[in-house]
Structures are given as structure tokens and as C-alpha cells.
Design a protein around this motif. Structure first.
Motif, PDB file in Angstrom:
ATOM      1  N   THR A  50     -43.562 -48.565 -31.389  1.00 56.61           N
ATOM      2  CA  THR A  50     -43.076 -48.285 -30.038  1.00 56.61           C
ATOM      3  C   THR A  50     -43.401 -49.423 -29.088  1.00 56.61           C
ATOM      4  OG1 THR A  50     -43.254 -45.893 -30.338  1.00 56.61           O
ATOM      5  CG2 THR A  50     -43.272 -46.706 -28.078  1.00 56.61           C
ATOM      6  N   PHE A  51     -44.634 -49.927 -29.167  1.00 59.48           N
ATOM      7  CA  PHE A  51     -45.038 -51.029 -28.299  1.00 59.48           C
ATOM      8  C   PHE A  51     -44.183 -52.270 -28.543  1.00 59.48           C
ATOM      9  CE2 PHE A  51     -47.727 -54.937 -28.188  1.00 59.48           C
ATOM     10  CZ  PHE A  51     -47.717 -55.116 -26.807  1.00 59.48           C
ATOM     11  N   ALA A  73     -49.238 -58.567 -22.831  1.00 57.83           N
ATOM     12  CA  ALA A  73     -48.507 -57.607 -23.651  1.00 57.83           C
ATOM     13  C   ALA A  73     -47.169 -58.176 -24.109  1.00 57.83           C
ATOM     14  CB  ALA A  73     -48.298 -56.308 -22.885  1.00 57.83           C
ATOM     15  N   ASP A  74     -46.456 -58.851 -23.224  1.00 56.68           N
ATOM     16  CA  ASP A  74     -45.160 -59.419 -23.590  1.00 56.68           C
ATOM     17  C   ASP A  74     -45.305 -60.529 -24.628  1.00 56.68           C
ATOM     18  OD1 ASP A  74     -43.754 -57.726 -21.941  1.00 56.68           O
ATOM     19  OD2 ASP A  74     -43.619 -59.137 -20.271  1.00 56.68           O
ATOM     20  N   GLU A  75     -46.354 -61.328 -24.495  1.00 46.83           N
ATOM     21  CA  GLU A  75     -46.589 -62.390 -25.488  1.00 46.83           C
ATOM     22  C   GLU A  75     -46.889 -61.788 -26.853  1.00 46.83           C
ATOM     23  OE1 GLU A  75     -48.451 -65.982 -22.716  1.00 46.83           O
ATOM     24  OE2 GLU A  75     -49.761 -64.380 -23.455  1.00 46.83           O
ATOM     25  N   LEU A  76     -47.666 -60.718 -26.861  1.00 43.32           N
ATOM     26  CA  LEU A  76     -47.973 -60.052 -28.128  1.00 43.32           C
ATOM     27  C   LEU A  76     -46.720 -59.459 -28.758  1.00 43.32           C
ATOM     28  CD1 LEU A  76     -51.347 -58.149 -27.632  1.00 43.32           C
ATOM     29  CD2 LEU A  76     -50.878 -60.036 -29.201  1.00 43.32           C
ATOM     30  N   LEU A  80     -45.740 -60.575 -32.461  1.00 43.44           N
ATOM     31  CA  LEU A  80     -45.792 -59.604 -33.556  1.00 43.44           C
ATOM     32  C   LEU A  80     -44.429 -59.376 -34.197  1.00 43.44           C
ATOM     33  CD1 LEU A  80     -48.192 -56.955 -31.955  1.00 43.44           C
ATOM     34  CD2 LEU A  80     -48.750 -58.607 -33.751  1.00 43.44           C
ATOM     35  N   SER A  81     -43.365 -59.570 -33.438  1.00 38.92           N
ATOM     36  CA  SER A  81     -42.021 -59.325 -33.972  1.00 38.92           C
ATOM     37  C   SER A  81     -41.352 -60.588 -34.525  1.00 38.92           C
ATOM     38  CB  SER A  81     -41.125 -58.711 -32.892  1.00 38.92           C
ATOM     39  OG  SER A  81     -40.994 -59.591 -31.780  1.00 38.92           O
ATOM     40  N   LEU A 182     -55.394 -58.563 -32.940  1.00 42.01           N
ATOM     41  CA  LEU A 182     -53.972 -58.704 -32.643  1.00 42.01           C
ATOM     42  C   LEU A 182     -53.552 -60.170 -32.596  1.00 42.01           C
ATOM     43  CD1 LEU A 182     -53.339 -55.799 -30.117  1.00 42.01           C
ATOM     44  CD2 LEU A 182     -53.099 -55.843 -32.604  1.00 42.01           C
ATOM     45  N   SER A 183     -54.428 -61.049 -32.154  1.00 41.94           N
ATOM     46  CA  SER A 183     -54.124 -62.475 -32.208  1.00 41.94           C
ATOM     47  C   SER A 183     -54.078 -62.944 -33.659  1.00 41.94           C
ATOM     48  CB  SER A 183     -55.173 -63.273 -31.429  1.00 41.94           C
ATOM     49  OG  SER A 183     -54.818 -64.646 -31.349  1.00 41.94           O
TER      50      SER A 183
END
Length: 217
Positions: A50-51, A73-76, A80-81, A182-183
Motif C-alpha cells: 500500500t505504501f 517517504a517519496d524517495e523510499l 523500493l519500486s 529500508l535503505s
């Protein structure tokens, strides 16, 4: 021929997952169980999905992980995608080599299967990466979704410090970006892509060599 080899590699990844003890060989729905001392907070795969897709943060563990990641959050979401083109055989050659096993051990410093911890950490992470590479592309989100069992990020009693060895020499900035889970996920597929082993048979007379594991410099 290549299709048969790809199928064999995918089967090998499945067997690696099947080799996990019964207590660990379950469908992965909890890719991160944040383990600090005696406390555990589990973030399920749906919360991550969802995120990444919408930017909505529906889980407190995920919210905390984002705030401690060193990224916005936007950078992650973008990291991630992001997808990376890979050769399935090249990825498998690397991850099954001595250098690849060393890499996998290094990449599971504090993040490993919840029940068996470091015992099957190499096999579990390798299985997820190879499973995601079957279609010729890998991503952080894809690797996470392919984990064969629940994983924990451990920060417990000085045994594990909750830090990951982010494979991004010269690219990550500050402790958070260079140690957070997460990084670590953001950089992992790029490191795998950089270290996949080319088919030396394509070059007549070439002797197979294993180059040092490369970070992202």
C-alpha cells in the motif's frame, strides 16, 4: 535450453525455501518483524504494498522504519519500486559462489528469518532474490514479496544491533541511510545487478574469474 535452465534455477530456489524447518517454511506475510529487546511489532506485506503504490502509511512499525531510514517517504517509494534488469543465470552464479555467500552473510547482519535467525539466512535471502530474478528484473519490493518466510530485524541484548550493512559505498549519506533496513532494501537490487556473473563460456579460451564484490561506487 535457457528456459530449462531458468526453470531449474527457480526450482532450486523453491527447494532452498522448502529446506527451511517446518516452523519457518510458511507463506511470507510478515516481511519485517521489528524486534527490539523483548518487544516485537510485525508489519505485513500489504502495508508495504500500500505504501509503495499509494504513499499511504497504515502501520506504525512501517512509519517508524520510514522515519529512521534517512530518506523521505517519496524517495523510499521510488527506491523500493525501482526495477533493475538482470540475467537469472548471472545472478545465480554470483549468489552461489564463495563471494556471493559471503555477500549474503554480510547482508543479513541483523535481518534474517524470524524463527531460525541466522541458521538459514543465506538460503532464505538467496531464494528470494533468485525467485524475483526469474522474469529478468529485480526490485526491492519484488525481493521482499518473494521472501520464503517471515523475517525479523533484530536489536536484542547487544547480540544484534538492528543495523544492516548497506551495500552502497560512497552513495549512502549519514548513519541512517548507511545502516537502516529500508535503505538497505533500496540499494540491495542494484548491488545484485552489479555483481551478477557473466557467462564466461561466451568468450573462447576465457578462464572463469570471480571479481571482488562491488558496492555502488
Amino acid at each position: 535450453m535457457l528456459k530449462r535452465l531458468a526453470a531449474a534455477l527457480f526450482a532450486g530456489a523453491a527447494l532452498s525455501a522448502a529446506a527451511l524447518p517446518v516452523s519457518a517454511a510458511v507463506d511470507n506475510n510478515l516481511p519485517v518483524r521489528w524486534n527490539s529487546g523483548g518487544a516485537v511489532w510485525s508489519t505485513n506485506l500489504d502495508a508495504f504494498t500500500t505504501f509503495i503504490k499509494t504513499g499511504d502509511i497504515t502501520d506504525r512499525g512501517l512509519a517508524s522504519g520510514i522515519s529512521r531510514s534517512g530518506w523521505t517517504a517519496d524517495e523510499l517509494r521510488a527506491g523500493l519500486s525501482k526495477t533493475y534488469s538482470v540475467d537469472l543465470l548471472g545472478v545465480s552464479r554470483f549468489l552461489n559462489s564463495d563471494a556471493g555467500v559471503k555477500f549474503l552473510k554480510n547482508q543479513t547482519r541483523s535481518y534474517f528469518p524470524y524463527w531460525t535467525m541466522t541458521t538459514y539466512a543465506v538460503e532464505a535471502l538467496r531464494s528470494a532474490i533468485i525467485a524475483d530474478a526469474v522474469d529478468g528484473q529485480i526490485s526491492s519490493a519484488g525481493i521482499m514479496a518473494a521472501l520464503p518466510t517471515d523475517f525479523r530485524l533484530a536489536d536484542t541484548c547487544n547480540t544484534y544491533d538492528g543495523k544492516q550493512n548497506v551495500c552502497a559505498e560512497g552513495k549512502c549519506q549519514g548513519e541512517a541511510q548507511c545502516t537502516s533496513l529500508l535503505s538497505w532494501y533500496v540499494f540491495l537490487p542494484a548491488c545484485v545487478q552489479a555483481n551478477q556473473v557473466a557467462d564466461v563460456a561466451a568468450a573462447p579460451g576465457a578462464a572463469p574469474t570471480q571479481a571482488p564484490v562491488r558496492g555502488l561506487w
